[in-house]
Design an enzyme around this catalytic site. Structure first.
Site, PDB file in Angstrom:
ATOM      1  N   LYS A  17       0.812  -1.184   0.055  1.00 16.68           N
ATOM      2  CA  LYS A  17      -0.020  -0.153   0.010  1.00 16.68           C
ATOM      3  C   LYS A  17       0.818   1.200  -0.062  1.00 16.68           C
ATOM      4  O   LYS A  17       0.773   2.158  -0.993  1.00 16.68           O
ATOM      5  CB  LYS A  17      -1.032   0.106   1.187  1.00 16.68           C
ATOM      6  CG  LYS A  17      -1.800  -1.224   1.487  1.00 16.68           C
ATOM      7  CD  LYS A  17      -3.079  -1.039   2.425  1.00 16.68           C
ATOM      8  CE  LYS A  17      -2.049  -0.899   3.859  1.00 16.68           C
ATOM      9  NZ  LYS A  17      -1.301  -2.338   4.196  1.00 16.68           N
ATOM     10  N   ARG A  92     -10.190   1.195   8.112  1.00 18.33           N
ATOM     11  CA  ARG A  92      -9.489  -0.265   8.468  1.00 18.33           C
ATOM     12  C   ARG A  92     -10.477  -1.309   9.187  1.00 18.33           C
ATOM     13  O   ARG A  92     -10.376  -2.153   9.660  1.00 18.33           O
ATOM     14  CB  ARG A  92      -8.290   0.044   9.256  1.00 18.33           C
ATOM     15  CG  ARG A  92      -7.120  -1.245   9.009  1.00 18.33           C
ATOM     16  CD  ARG A  92      -5.927  -0.723   9.880  1.00 18.33           C
ATOM     17  NE  ARG A  92      -5.048   0.168   9.410  1.00 18.33           N
ATOM     18  CZ  ARG A  92      -3.894  -0.142   8.969  1.00 18.33           C
ATOM     19  NH1 ARG A  92      -3.376  -1.299   9.201  1.00 18.33           N
ATOM     20  NH2 ARG A  92      -2.870   0.465   8.557  1.00 18.33           N
ATOM     21  N   ARG A 131      11.790  -5.481   4.802  1.00 19.34           N
ATOM     22  CA  ARG A 131      11.659  -4.018   4.622  1.00 19.34           C
ATOM     23  C   ARG A 131      12.386  -3.163   5.870  1.00 19.34           C
ATOM     24  O   ARG A 131      12.804  -3.381   6.690  1.00 19.34           O
ATOM     25  CB  ARG A 131      10.143  -3.627   4.900  1.00 19.34           C
ATOM     26  CG  ARG A 131       9.872  -1.920   5.041  1.00 19.34           C
ATOM     27  CD  ARG A 131       8.330  -1.679   5.177  1.00 19.34           C
ATOM     28  NE  ARG A 131       7.793  -2.548   6.401  1.00 19.34           N
ATOM     29  CZ  ARG A 131       6.528  -2.463   6.408  1.00 19.34           C
ATOM     30  NH1 ARG A 131       5.672  -1.928   5.488  1.00 19.34           N
ATOM     31  NH2 ARG A 131       6.071  -3.041   7.709  1.00 19.34           N
ATOM     32  N   ARG A 165      10.872  -0.553  11.064  1.00 23.39           N
ATOM     33  CA  ARG A 165       9.788  -0.070  12.130  1.00 23.39           C
ATOM     34  C   ARG A 165       9.681  -1.104  13.347  1.00 23.39           C
ATOM     35  O   ARG A 165       9.876  -2.143  13.322  1.00 23.39           O
ATOM     36  CB  ARG A 165       8.489  -0.219  11.197  1.00 23.39           C
ATOM     37  CG  ARG A 165       8.228   0.719  10.547  1.00 23.39           C
ATOM     38  CD  ARG A 165       7.027   0.641   9.544  1.00 23.39           C
ATOM     39  NE  ARG A 165       5.874  -0.017  10.062  1.00 23.39           N
ATOM     40  CZ  ARG A 165       4.801  -0.025   9.207  1.00 23.39           C
ATOM     41  NH1 ARG A 165       4.707   0.295   8.022  1.00 23.39           N
ATOM     42  NH2 ARG A 165       3.706  -1.095   9.643  1.00 23.39           N
ATOM     43  N   ARG A 176      -0.901  -7.960  13.428  1.00 23.97           N
ATOM     44  CA  ARG A 176      -1.604  -7.138  12.508  1.00 23.97           C
ATOM     45  C   ARG A 176      -2.005  -8.006  11.653  1.00 23.97           C
ATOM     46  O   ARG A 176      -3.208  -7.383  10.856  1.00 23.97           O
ATOM     47  CB  ARG A 176      -0.072  -6.450  12.053  1.00 23.97           C
ATOM     48  CG  ARG A 176       0.363  -5.364  12.814  1.00 23.97           C
ATOM     49  CD  ARG A 176       1.876  -4.767  12.356  1.00 23.97           C
ATOM     50  NE  ARG A 176       1.899  -4.538  10.951  1.00 23.97           N
ATOM     51  CZ  ARG A 176       3.316  -4.601  10.534  1.00 23.97           C
ATOM     52  NH1 ARG A 176       4.053  -4.866  11.092  1.00 23.97           N
ATOM     53  NH2 ARG A 176       3.533  -3.795   9.284  1.00 23.97           N
TER      54      ARG A 176
HETATM   55  P1  AP5 Z   1       4.802  -1.661   1.995  1.00 18.93           P
HETATM   56  O1  AP5 Z   1       4.621  -0.885   0.624  1.00 18.93           O
HETATM   57  O2  AP5 Z   1       5.649  -0.878   2.887  1.00 18.93           O
HETATM   58  O3  AP5 Z   1       3.745  -2.255   2.399  1.00 18.93           O
HETATM   59  P2  AP5 Z   1       2.225  -1.728   3.021  1.00 18.93           P
HETATM   60  O4  AP5 Z   1       1.113  -2.331   2.464  1.00 18.93           O
HETATM   61  O5  AP5 Z   1       2.313  -0.303   3.221  1.00 18.93           O
HETATM   62  O6  AP5 Z   1       2.548  -2.565   4.568  1.00 18.93           O
HETATM   63  P3  AP5 Z   1       2.298  -1.908   6.155  1.00 18.93           P
HETATM   64  O7  AP5 Z   1       3.331  -2.814   6.907  1.00 18.93           O
HETATM   65  O8  AP5 Z   1       2.785  -0.575   6.103  1.00 18.93           O
HETATM   66  O9  AP5 Z   1       0.995  -2.024   6.357  1.00 18.93           O
HETATM   67  P4  AP5 Z   1       0.199  -2.092   7.793  1.00 18.93           P
HETATM   68  O10 AP5 Z   1      -1.111  -1.721   7.373  1.00 18.93           O
HETATM   69  O11 AP5 Z   1       0.502  -2.929   8.636  1.00 18.93           O
HETATM   70  O12 AP5 Z   1       1.029  -0.399   8.513  1.00 18.93           O
HETATM   71  P5  AP5 Z   1       0.288   0.800   8.695  1.00 18.93           P
HETATM   72  O13 AP5 Z   1       1.871   1.636   8.700  1.00 18.93           O
HETATM   73  O14 AP5 Z   1      -0.792   1.055   7.720  1.00 18.93           O
HETATM   74  O15 AP5 Z   1       5.591  -2.725   1.177  1.00 18.93           O
HETATM   75  C1  AP5 Z   1       6.384  -3.921   2.286  1.00 18.93           C
HETATM   76  C2  AP5 Z   1       7.782  -4.226   1.570  1.00 18.93           C
HETATM   77  O16 AP5 Z   1       7.351  -5.151   0.748  1.00 18.93           O
HETATM   78  C3  AP5 Z   1       8.538  -2.873   1.245  1.00 18.93           C
HETATM   79  O17 AP5 Z   1       9.829  -3.320   1.684  1.00 18.93           O
HETATM   80  C4  AP5 Z   1       8.381  -2.907  -0.167  1.00 18.93           C
HETATM   81  O18 AP5 Z   1       9.731  -2.350  -0.799  1.00 18.93           O
HETATM   82  C5  AP5 Z   1       8.178  -4.406  -0.439  1.00 18.93           C
HETATM   83  N1  AP5 Z   1       7.241  -4.546  -1.821  1.00 18.93           N
HETATM   84  C6  AP5 Z   1       6.232  -3.703  -2.020  1.00 18.93           C
HETATM   85  N2  AP5 Z   1       5.464  -3.995  -3.069  1.00 18.93           N
HETATM   86  C7  AP5 Z   1       6.172  -5.098  -3.512  1.00 18.93           C
HETATM   87  C8  AP5 Z   1       6.246  -5.992  -4.716  1.00 18.93           C
HETATM   88  N3  AP5 Z   1       5.279  -5.738  -5.560  1.00 18.93           N
HETATM   89  N4  AP5 Z   1       6.992  -6.982  -4.835  1.00 18.93           N
HETATM   90  C9  AP5 Z   1       7.972  -7.072  -3.955  1.00 18.93           C
HETATM   91  N5  AP5 Z   1       8.215  -6.343  -2.753  1.00 18.93           N
HETATM   92  C10 AP5 Z   1       7.244  -5.436  -2.656  1.00 18.93           C
HETATM   93  O19 AP5 Z   1      -0.225   0.808  10.114  1.00 18.93           O
HETATM   94  C11 AP5 Z   1       0.899   0.432  11.236  1.00 18.93           C
HETATM   95  C12 AP5 Z   1      -0.191   0.622  12.579  1.00 18.93           C
HETATM   96  O20 AP5 Z   1      -0.570   1.625  12.810  1.00 18.93           O
HETATM   97  C13 AP5 Z   1      -1.080  -0.450  12.391  1.00 18.93           C
HETATM   98  O21 AP5 Z   1      -0.899  -1.794  13.023  1.00 18.93           O
HETATM   99  C14 AP5 Z   1      -2.111   0.034  13.501  1.00 18.93           C
HETATM  100  O22 AP5 Z   1      -1.726  -0.086  14.892  1.00 18.93           O
HETATM  101  C15 AP5 Z   1      -1.921   1.532  13.292  1.00 18.93           C
HETATM  102  N6  AP5 Z   1      -3.085   2.018  12.346  1.00 18.93           N
HETATM  103  C16 AP5 Z   1      -2.845   2.684  11.236  1.00 18.93           C
HETATM  104  N7  AP5 Z   1      -3.761   3.039  10.354  1.00 18.93           N
HETATM  105  C17 AP5 Z   1      -4.913   2.773  11.491  1.00 18.93           C
HETATM  106  C18 AP5 Z   1      -6.314   2.814  11.329  1.00 18.93           C
HETATM  107  N8  AP5 Z   1      -6.816   3.276  10.126  1.00 18.93           N
HETATM  108  N9  AP5 Z   1      -6.937   2.397  12.310  1.00 18.93           N
HETATM  109  C19 AP5 Z   1      -6.326   1.519  13.527  1.00 18.93           C
HETATM  110  N10 AP5 Z   1      -5.039   1.351  13.493  1.00 18.93           N
HETATM  111  C20 AP5 Z   1      -4.397   2.036  12.541  1.00 18.93           C
HETATM  112 MG    MG Z   2       2.511   1.121   4.936  1.00 22.77          MG
END
Ligand code: AP5
Ligand code: MG
Length: 221
Positions: A17, A92, A131, A165, A176
């Site tokens: 994402k 979410r 990552r 992270r 997660r």
């Molecule tokens: P990346 O692009 O970083 O993936 P992502 O989908 O953004 O994954 P996240 O881990 O950031 O998602 P998340 O939802 O757990 O975390 P968030 O920060 O939103 O890609 C991952 C890796 O793969 C990278 O190294 C990239 O280079 C590689 N990659 C990407 N695409 C690829 C491909 N096609 N092929 C190969 N490699 C690839 O949330 C964190 C925390 O915040 C949550 O756990 C929660 O506690 C809180 N939070 C955030 N938003 C909310 C909400 N709306 N409600 C409640 N809690 C929330």
């Molecule tokens: Mg992300």
């Protein structure tokens, strides 16, 4: 072709994402709105909200709906969002999705598409484990799939400092994924029924996923 668009990127942790939101931002000038990044900034700044959120995030648990709803409600009203945004990590839960509907309605804004990145769960752990990001500008990398052009130097800002992270631990990742399948997966049906859902294969290499998303966006009426 539609230029000003409001989009949602859906997908489990590690689906890509953040990576694809940045690509869309660069190509189309839409603002990336990542609740994860906003909460991490609040935690780094040591605000009350940030400290409470960090305790939950480090365990891989969701932050309460009312906290993230307020953050997004304040953010989408700002001037830079007038020409479009990409929501990354919000909504979410179903209550967050309902709150977003209300926000958009009262701001007289429209949702244009919800792009769901589907990735085999076995690959998600591999993506998260490899990552890392630039400690200065936050640009994201992967040990195998997205290395900097010059080893050890950030492509975007030239810094040589990188970090991982705090929630990319085995235990937090398991939580997660569980939170995703329990609370976020129902949004697929929610947006399908509203006619916004567009599925994209997130297993392809990063550049190919980006091309598929472009095709979807070119078709947005
Ligand atoms: P990346 O692009 O970083 O993936 P992502 O989908 O953004 O994954 P996240 O881990 O950031 O998602 P998340 O939802 O757990 O975390 P968030 O920060 O939103 O890609 C991952 C890796 O793969 C990278 O190294 C990239 O280079 C590689 N990659 C990407 N695409 C690829 C491909 N096609 N092929 C190969 N490699 C690839 O949330 C964190 C925390 O915040 C949550 O756990 C929660 O506690 C809180 N939070 C955030 N938003 C909310 C909400 N709306 N409600 C409640 N809690 C929330
Ligand atoms: Mg992300």
């Amino acid at each position: 072709m539609q230029t000003a668009m409001n989009l949602i990127l859906l997908g489990p942790p590690g689906a890509g994402k953040g990576t694809q939101a940045k690509e869309i931002e660069a190509r189309r000038g839409l603002v990336q709105l990542s609740t994860g990044d906003m909460l991490r900034s609040a935690a780094a700044a040591g605000t009350d909200v940030g400290r409470r959120a960090k305790a939950l995030m480090d365990k891989g648990q969701l932050v309460p709906d009312e906290v993230v709803i307020e953050i997004i409600a304040n953010r989408i009203d700002q001037a830079d969002c007038a020409t479009g945004f990409v929501l990354d990590g919000f909504p979410r839960t179903l209550p967050q999705a309902a709150a977003l509907d209300d926000m958009l309605r009262s701001a007289k804004k429209q949702l244009h598409a919800v792009i769901e990145l589907s990735v085999d769960p076995k690959r998600l752990v591999e993506r998260i484990a490899g990552r890392y990001c630039c400690a200065k500008c936050g640009a994201g990398y992967h040990e195998r799939f997205k290395r900097p052009e010059v080893a050890g130097v950030c492509d975007a800002c030239g810094s040589a400092a990188f970090s991982r992270r705090a929630d990319d631990t085995e235990e937090a990742v398991a939580n997660r994924l569980m939170a995703h399948y329990k609370s976020t997966a129902p949004l697929t049906g929610y947006y399908f029924c509203k006619g916004y859902l567009r599925a994209v294969d997130g297993m392809a290499p990063i550049a190919e996923v980006a091309k598929e998303i472009e095709k979807v966006l070119d078709d947005v009426p």
